[in-house]
Design a protein around this motif. Sequence first.
Motif, mmCIF file in Angstrom:
data_model
loop_
_atom_site.group_PDB
_atom_site.id
_atom_site.type_symbol
_atom_site.label_atom_id
_atom_site.label_comp_id
_atom_site.label_asym_id
_atom_site.label_seq_id
_atom_site.Cartn_x
_atom_site.Cartn_y
_atom_site.Cartn_z
ATOM 1 N N GLY A 99 0.810 -1.209 0.000
ATOM 2 C CA GLY A 99 0.000 0.000 0.000
ATOM 3 C C GLY A 99 0.845 1.261 0.000
ATOM 4 N N SER A 100 1.980 1.246 0.709
ATOM 5 C CA SER A 100 2.869 2.408 0.752
ATOM 6 C C SER A 100 3.461 2.692 -0.617
ATOM 7 C CB SER A 100 3.995 2.170 1.768
ATOM 8 O OG SER A 100 3.489 1.987 3.067
ATOM 9 N N VAL A 101 3.903 1.639 -1.312
ATOM 10 C CA VAL A 101 4.533 1.820 -2.624
ATOM 11 C C VAL A 101 3.537 2.386 -3.628
ATOM 12 C CG1 VAL A 101 5.578 0.618 -4.579
ATOM 13 C CG2 VAL A 101 6.286 0.058 -2.251
ATOM 14 N N VAL A 102 2.351 1.778 -3.710
ATOM 15 C CA VAL A 102 1.385 2.234 -4.714
ATOM 16 C C VAL A 102 0.825 3.611 -4.354
ATOM 17 C CG1 VAL A 102 0.794 -0.084 -5.504
ATOM 18 C CG2 VAL A 102 -0.474 0.916 -3.595
ATOM 19 N N ALA A 103 0.738 3.937 -3.037
ATOM 20 C CA ALA A 103 0.291 5.280 -2.650
ATOM 21 C C ALA A 103 1.306 6.321 -3.106
ATOM 22 C CB ALA A 103 0.085 5.360 -1.138
ATOM 23 N N GLY A 104 2.591 5.979 -3.012
ATOM 24 C CA GLY A 104 3.620 6.892 -3.485
ATOM 25 C C GLY A 104 3.601 7.089 -4.986
ATOM 26 N N LEU A 105 3.008 6.149 -5.713
ATOM 27 C CA LEU A 105 2.926 6.225 -7.174
ATOM 28 C C LEU A 105 1.614 6.837 -7.664
ATOM 29 C CD1 LEU A 105 4.371 2.675 -8.040
ATOM 30 C CD2 LEU A 105 5.570 4.873 -8.229
ATOM 31 N N ILE A 113 -6.559 7.849 -2.381
ATOM 32 C CA ILE A 113 -7.502 7.415 -1.353
ATOM 33 C C ILE A 113 -7.667 5.901 -1.383
ATOM 34 C CG2 ILE A 113 -9.930 7.511 -0.658
ATOM 35 C CD1 ILE A 113 -9.932 10.440 -1.628
ATOM 36 N N GLY A 114 -7.788 5.323 -2.573
ATOM 37 C CA GLY A 114 -7.912 3.869 -2.681
ATOM 38 C C GLY A 114 -6.684 3.148 -2.147
ATOM 39 N N PHE A 115 -5.505 3.651 -2.479
ATOM 40 C CA PHE A 115 -4.275 3.023 -2.008
ATOM 41 C C PHE A 115 -4.092 3.208 -0.506
ATOM 42 C CE2 PHE A 115 -2.503 3.874 -6.515
ATOM 43 C CZ PHE A 115 -3.109 2.708 -6.975
ATOM 44 N N ARG A 116 -4.629 4.304 0.034
ATOM 45 C CA ARG A 116 -4.570 4.488 1.485
ATOM 46 C C ARG A 116 -5.453 3.466 2.206
ATOM 47 N NH1 ARG A 116 -1.410 7.027 4.866
ATOM 48 N NH2 ARG A 116 -2.935 8.365 5.903
ATOM 49 N N VAL A 117 -6.547 3.059 1.581
ATOM 50 C CA VAL A 117 -7.363 1.996 2.159
ATOM 51 C C VAL A 117 -6.545 0.710 2.255
ATOM 52 C CG1 VAL A 117 -9.371 0.515 1.785
ATOM 53 C CG2 VAL A 117 -9.562 2.976 1.411
ATOM 54 N N LEU A 118 -5.845 0.353 1.156
ATOM 55 C CA LEU A 118 -4.999 -0.840 1.163
ATOM 56 C C LEU A 118 -3.928 -0.738 2.237
ATOM 57 C CD1 LEU A 118 -4.116 -3.526 -0.146
ATOM 58 C CD2 LEU A 118 -2.734 -2.172 -1.750
#
Length: 520
Positions: A99-105, A113-118
Amino acid sequence: MSQAPTTSGAPAEAPPSRTKYAVMAAVVVAMLLASLDSLILGTAMPTIVGELGGLDHLSWVASAYMLATAVSTPVWGKLGDMYGRKGVFIASIGIFLLGSVVAGLAQSMGQLIGFRVLQGLGGGGLMVGALSIIGELVTPRERGKFQAMASAVMGAAMVGGPLAGGFLTDHFSWRACFYLNVPLGLAALVTIVVALHVPKRRSEARIDFLGAALLAAVITSLVLITTWAGTRYDWASPVILALAVVAVAGFALLIRVERRVAAPMLPLGVFRSANFSWANALAFLFGFVMVAAMTFLPIYQQTVQGASATSAGVLMLPLLLSMVGVNLFTGQLISKQGDFRRYAVIGGALLLAGVVLLSFMDTGTSRLTTGVYMTVFGAGIGFLMQVTLSVAMESVEMKDLGVASSTITLTRTIGGSFGVSLAGIVFSRRLTEGMSGASGEAPDGAAGGHTQLSADGLTQLPDRLREMYERAVSDGVHQVFLAILAIAAAALLSACFIKPRPQPPAVAAPAPDDRKLAAG
């Protein structure tokens, strides 16, 4: 190899000291990631909005993470109890890092917001997994020391999170706030894989999916109420009332379901312990007070006392240092003396005294005086963090450690959500009243109470408006502390009901004749 007694009476193999400390270091890092990630983005949000847009959805960047964490926390705790701590903890770290990696991308606010859920789904398992591993690896005599370390990490994250977010955003990019998790998380992950050895479990019972769904519905409703009520929607609006109905009906149905299933997601039996129940009540109340106070103290320092964002973080150090110091000290004392009630009452009294002192702050209060008040308040938090965690962990059997740690974390989180929401309503209302006479001259947002001016922004105001705004903020913070005064008093009252930990009976020394027989 030595054997460490467990809460349930079954011996668990105690790891060598070097290995144990390596695992504990990895556990503390995981807890740091869980605590830091809910705070580090605050100072980065203006930059994120400037790049990704989506100002209307700004609050959901934080709310999505908080909601996912709250919903998943009890589920991770139960899975650890059923299938073993190690595998479940590794899975939660992996999901959090992904989730951290995809949120950074992320390239849009919707993606973020979706990646923060993950990320939040994984983050819910970090804290509960760490606390459960501490409970399983160390004896009750040592547990206070490690639990104090864990609580100290949470305190450090509260103050260091905004500072770290601002530094990374200014010198690198807001995306670095997410990428920072990767090296730390990988180090913790490798250490856990290599060094952690705990008993494996395999439960034949089915996972309580209905209980998990009902628990998620109740928590989601409560979090949305505290996030939306009084801000996006009125308290009496159909949306808030519908959420309240879902929360109440869902809770009633959850109790009915959990009484019937073989492996309930939330075993109601743990609440038969009066100490466990009172510890959760105390965690809710002091979480309410703690989060409300620590949200509005920096606003007071920046607006009324003229501190910059970085300086406000530094000015919070008296609170942090007293909280950490008392936490470590209390952990050692509880481990040696085992008197929960004494330290719970001391903590409740200091918390109440700190709130009373902080309610006296006004536009003329010096930074030194504020620091003294915060030291008293921080000491109360330090006592209560340690006591509630110790009581919860030692009031259940080893098989329910995950439930105990997740429940105490959840109640404190929900308390904090209610605290910051209700305190925000009180503050906003007072700020609006204080600036009502300057609606035509005040900068956009300052009169309405929806934004707070920075120290630099205040210097651009005419003297009369600046003094009016400072007074309105000071009065608003004063009202916040008056509002949470009753909650702090309730926390002290709850602390009085916690019972001292029963002392094990002393083992009588063998008689002289017995010694001779043994020697022979």
